[in-house]
Write an enzyme that holds these catalytic residues in place. Structure first.
Site, PDB file in Angstrom:
ATOM      1  N   ASP A  90      37.091  36.188  64.822  1.00  0.00           N
ATOM      2  CA  ASP A  90      36.726  36.957  63.610  1.00  0.00           C
ATOM      3  C   ASP A  90      35.503  36.242  63.171  1.00  0.00           C
ATOM      4  O   ASP A  90      34.815  35.416  63.578  1.00  0.00           O
ATOM      5  CB  ASP A  90      37.920  36.674  62.673  1.00  0.00           C
ATOM      6  CG  ASP A  90      38.005  37.672  61.477  1.00  0.00           C
ATOM      7  OD1 ASP A  90      36.792  38.510  61.240  1.00  0.00           O
ATOM      8  OD2 ASP A  90      38.976  37.823  60.868  1.00  0.00           O
TER       9      ASP A  90
HETATM   10  C1  NOJ Z   1      36.674  39.839  58.833  1.00  0.00           C
HETATM   11  C2  NOJ Z   1      38.110  40.225  58.842  1.00  0.00           C
HETATM   12  O1  NOJ Z   1      38.976  39.298  58.754  1.00  0.00           O
HETATM   13  C3  NOJ Z   1      38.316  41.135  60.093  1.00  0.00           C
HETATM   14  O2  NOJ Z   1      39.626  41.854  59.967  1.00  0.00           O
HETATM   15  C4  NOJ Z   1      36.978  42.182  60.222  1.00  0.00           C
HETATM   16  O3  NOJ Z   1      37.125  43.018  61.303  1.00  0.00           O
HETATM   17  C5  NOJ Z   1      35.687  41.465  60.254  1.00  0.00           C
HETATM   18  N1  NOJ Z   1      35.577  40.541  58.872  1.00  0.00           N
HETATM   19  C6  NOJ Z   1      34.523  42.331  60.501  1.00  0.00           C
HETATM   20  O4  NOJ Z   1      34.204  42.815  59.282  1.00  0.00           O
END
Ligand code: NOJ
Length: 737
Positions: A260
């Site tokens: 993430d």
């Molecule tokens: C953080 C989020 O937790 C995740 O769900 C998301 O896909 C990513 N950022 C990319 O934006």
């Protein structure tokens, strides 16, 4: 994977320098670094970009395939969570939680396919969806991104969505990569504080949180995302047991795994298990992460670690192998730009689908007889409330309002229909007068402590925003106006809920009561003795016993997308017989959380001295304008199929969601008194009966032992079938296996 792809992948890897391998493992956020830096990365052979749209993506792809040494195409990722929402022209579907209220696998698959088509048409290849975390604590900000609280429902709908995104062939023009996230147990963070530690065991993970991800692998999901959080003090980013032993060895996942956002830097800055980027990069790579989102420092970090002999280059080869294999399967080398389906972004067919989804998701929670409203008796209808005409609240998270790609659009774009507009449409030409009043604000603010001199000032602000007897009197003129407009009306439709500051990352809530003056507003309106229908336009279950007390009917709409308002209005006026069922339980008060239906049994009835054990609304609940009777439950042990007769005993046609639950009567490890094990939607004309057969999963009767193995322990099981998870809604059959 075909031999041919395998050969091509190995050929490329053999030509790659260490630097090119490291770059291939990086995903760069275009919106953060800007186009010029992004192009530099493309020339260096970066693996992926995120958060670029259309023309920007195509321009970067050209640089990657023309100006990088090995001409490896880039894969573009985007958060297309309920439609390609970061593009303002796209179709915005109901939130994932609203979609889950439909309990409709086929519909969810179609939404996945429509989204894929629009994303691909925008020149992108990959959505970071679906979320397979369980939403068991409604204080968590990201509840609206989940399919609700149940592992079986989440797994079934998640698999459908993945099939919709990817189709049968990743190289098709209307196929994009799905991403099962966030691996694992992310929704279970202590106190529902987003991305905090999770105090659970791996036995529990395998029993309760792994099953939806297992279904994602079985559905062929091409990518997975590592969660932000940690399990019992080990950051997931560094957890080889989760990322390798379980994901690769046990589940046999063969796609690629991305971290993430900034997970590698977080190992240093937040989770404090490393003090330098080299160690953090090594830890992330060795744990099994193939692609690193945003922590671009990983590039230097991992190169240094390989050069100093602390990381084996073969570790990078393995990651690159996973990434390139998917790029080949997508056909990116032959066709770096997906064509999509020209004209599909926001097209009529997709908008029809959004309306169908919104209709199916509307869930009627209480009805004293006011619903469906008969137009004949009406002269004046008033629509009141902060969420009655607020498209941002209706859309919810992950749209171009909440996550604008910098320099792009933040203003609402038609078409959409709010609740007020939906009511006006429904009553058009009827001669019935429709009036509107705002009522009060949601006042859903994200309070940042840093904006206040001290804790006292911080809390004073929270208090003042939510208490009428304090400075809240600033809201009184709106409330008075609403009451005066309501005078003489035959019906009040009141839209309450939360707003987009109260949902998503960083936006967990300590209090689940209605914010601002909303409780005062409903109290005052309810004293007017006018039939009152409350519609909850909300990202999550709220603790609203007073809404139930003060309303003649309560409808849950969650975040219904473009046509959420129209769908609710159609239900109110009887143009659509409601069929939504809650995928998540509602608490009576915040302190009652967790209230999810399948908690392990305890000793003292689960009640508090000042609050019952039962939730305000239970998992699976939802009323119809007809009634369903269940009888003749049978079980075929050979095929693991439950059959049950369902009869529509009311006067109108309806769609029932038949729910099957199982109780493992005696097991060596404790199990819940019921777990959802199957469901099916069935349409029944008035008076009609159908026998519904539902095949259960092989795992339906199994339990995970302390040694983390899943087994079926022979013995007695109770199979239940019915309308919701509530005991009184279920009929039972005892079986011996
Ligand atoms: C953080 C989020 O937790 C995740 O769900 C998301 O896909 C990513 N950022 C990319 O934006």
């Amino acid at each position: 994977m075909s031999m041919e792809v395998k050969k091509k992948v190995e050929e490329i890897i053999s030509q790659m320098t260490l630097e090119e391998k490291a770059a291939q493992m990086i995903q760069v956020p275009v919106a953060m670094v800007g186009m010029e830096q992004a192009k530099e990365w493309a020339r260096r052979g970066v693996g992926s970009f995120l958060h670029a749209l259309g023309d920007d993506a195509r321009e970067l792809q050209k640089v990657a395939v023309n100006e990088s040494r090995l001409k490896i195409p880039v894969v573009f990722g985007i958060d297309a969570i309920h439609g390609h929402g970061l593009n303002r022209n796209a179709t915005i579907f109901p939130s994932q939680l609203s979609m889950a209220s439909t309990w409709d696998r086929d519909l969810v698959e179609k939404i996945g396919h429509a989204t894929a088509t629009e994303v691909a048409t925008d020149g992108l290849h990959w959505t970071f969806s679906p979320v397979l975390c369980l939403g068991r604590d409604p204080r968590w900000g990201r509840i609206s991104e989940t399919f609700g609280e149940d592992k079986y429902l989440s797994g079934e709908l998640g698999a459908s969505m993945i099939k919709g995104y990817q189709g049968d062939d990743l190289s098709a023009d209307d196929s994009i990569l799905a991403c099962a996230k966030h691996f694992i147990a992310y929704g279970e963070a202590t106190g529902a504080r987003d991305a905090y530690d999770t105090q659970i065991t791996y036995r529990k993970i395998k029993d309760e949180f792994l099953p939806p991800f297992k279904k994602a692998v079985e559905a062929g999901c091409a990518t997975f995302m590592t969660a932000y959080g940690s399990v019992d003090g080990t950051p997931l980013t560094a957890d080889r047991k989760a990322l390798h032993d379980i994901l690769r060895d046990e589940l046999k996942f063969d796609g690629f795994l991305i971290t993430d956002w900034d997970n590698v830097n977080a190992l240093i800055r937040r989770q404090k298990v490393c003090d330098n980027i080299g160690d953090a990069s090594a830890l992330a790579a060795k744990a099994g992460n193939d692609m690193i989102m945003c922590s671009t420092e990983f590039y230097e970090g991992i190169i240094e670690q390989v050069k100093s002999g602390k990381v084996d280059e073969a570790q990078l080869d393995e990651a690159v192998r996973h990434i390139l294999t998917i790029k080949f399967r997508m056909g990116l080398f032959a066709k770096p730009d997906k064509k999509g389906v020209p004209g599909s972004i926001g097209c009529e067919a997709h908008r029809e689908l959004a309306l169908k989804a919104a209709r199916e998701s509307v869930t009627v929670l209480t009805n004293d007889g006011v619903l469906p409203v008969r137009k004949k008796k009406l002269r004046k209808v008033v629509v009141i409330g902060p969420n009655a005409d607020d498209i941002r609240a209706q859309y919810g998270d992950w749209t171009y309002f909440t996550h604008p790609v910098p320099g792009k659009y933040t203003e609402p774009q038609r078409p959409y229909v709010t609740l007020l507009e939906g009511v006006r449409n429904s009553l058009e030409g009827s001669g019935i007068d429709v009036e509107y009043s705002y009522g009060c604000s949601v006042n859903g603010r994200s309070y940042y402590k840093g904006d206040y001199p001290d804790t006292e000032a911080f809390m004073k602000q929270v208090y003042e925003d939510n208490r009428l007897d304090n400075d809240g009197t600033k809201e009184m003129p709106y409330i008075n106006e609403a009451a005066s407009i309501a005078r003489g009306a035959d019906l009040i439709i009141l839209a309450l809920g939360d707003n987009y500051n109260q949902m998503g990352e960083y936006n967990d809530r300590a209090e689940l009561r209605l914010s601002g003056m909303q409780e005062a507003l409903i109290r005052i309106l309810s004293t007017m003795k006018i039939p009152l229908i409350t519609v909850l336009i909300t990202s999550k279950p709220l603790a609203v016993p007073e809404v139930v007390r003060d309303s003649d009917a309560v409808i849950c709409a969650f975040n219904g997308g473009m046509y959420g308002g129209q769908a609710v209005s159609e239900v109110i006026f009887g143009d659509f017989n409601p069929e939504g069922r809650l995928p998540i339980s509602f608490p009576v008060v915040t302190g009652q959380v967790p209230v999810y239906y399948n908690q392990l049994p305890g000793w003292h009835e689960g009640r508090y001295v000042d609050c019952p054990a039962e939730p305000l609304f239970a998992f699976g609940e939802g009323l119809s304008y007809t009634w369903y009777e269940y009888s003749d439950i049978k079980f075929d042990a050979d095929t693991k199929t439950v059959s049950v007769k369902v009869t529509n005993t009311g006067k109108v046609k309806g769609v029932e969601t038949v729910q099957i639950y199982i109780d493992d009567v005696v097991s060596s490890v404790m199990t819940a008194n019921k777990n959802l094990a199957g469901f099916a939607k069935v349409e029944l004309a008035s008076g009609e009966s159908k026998t519904v057969s539902i095949k259960l999963d092989d795992d339906a009767f199994s339990v995970v032992l302390p040694d983390e193995t899943r087994v079926i322990e022979p013995g007695k099981f109770i199979i239940m079938a019915g309308h919701s998870s509530k005991d009184e809604d279920l009929i039972r059959l005892a079986v011996e296996l």
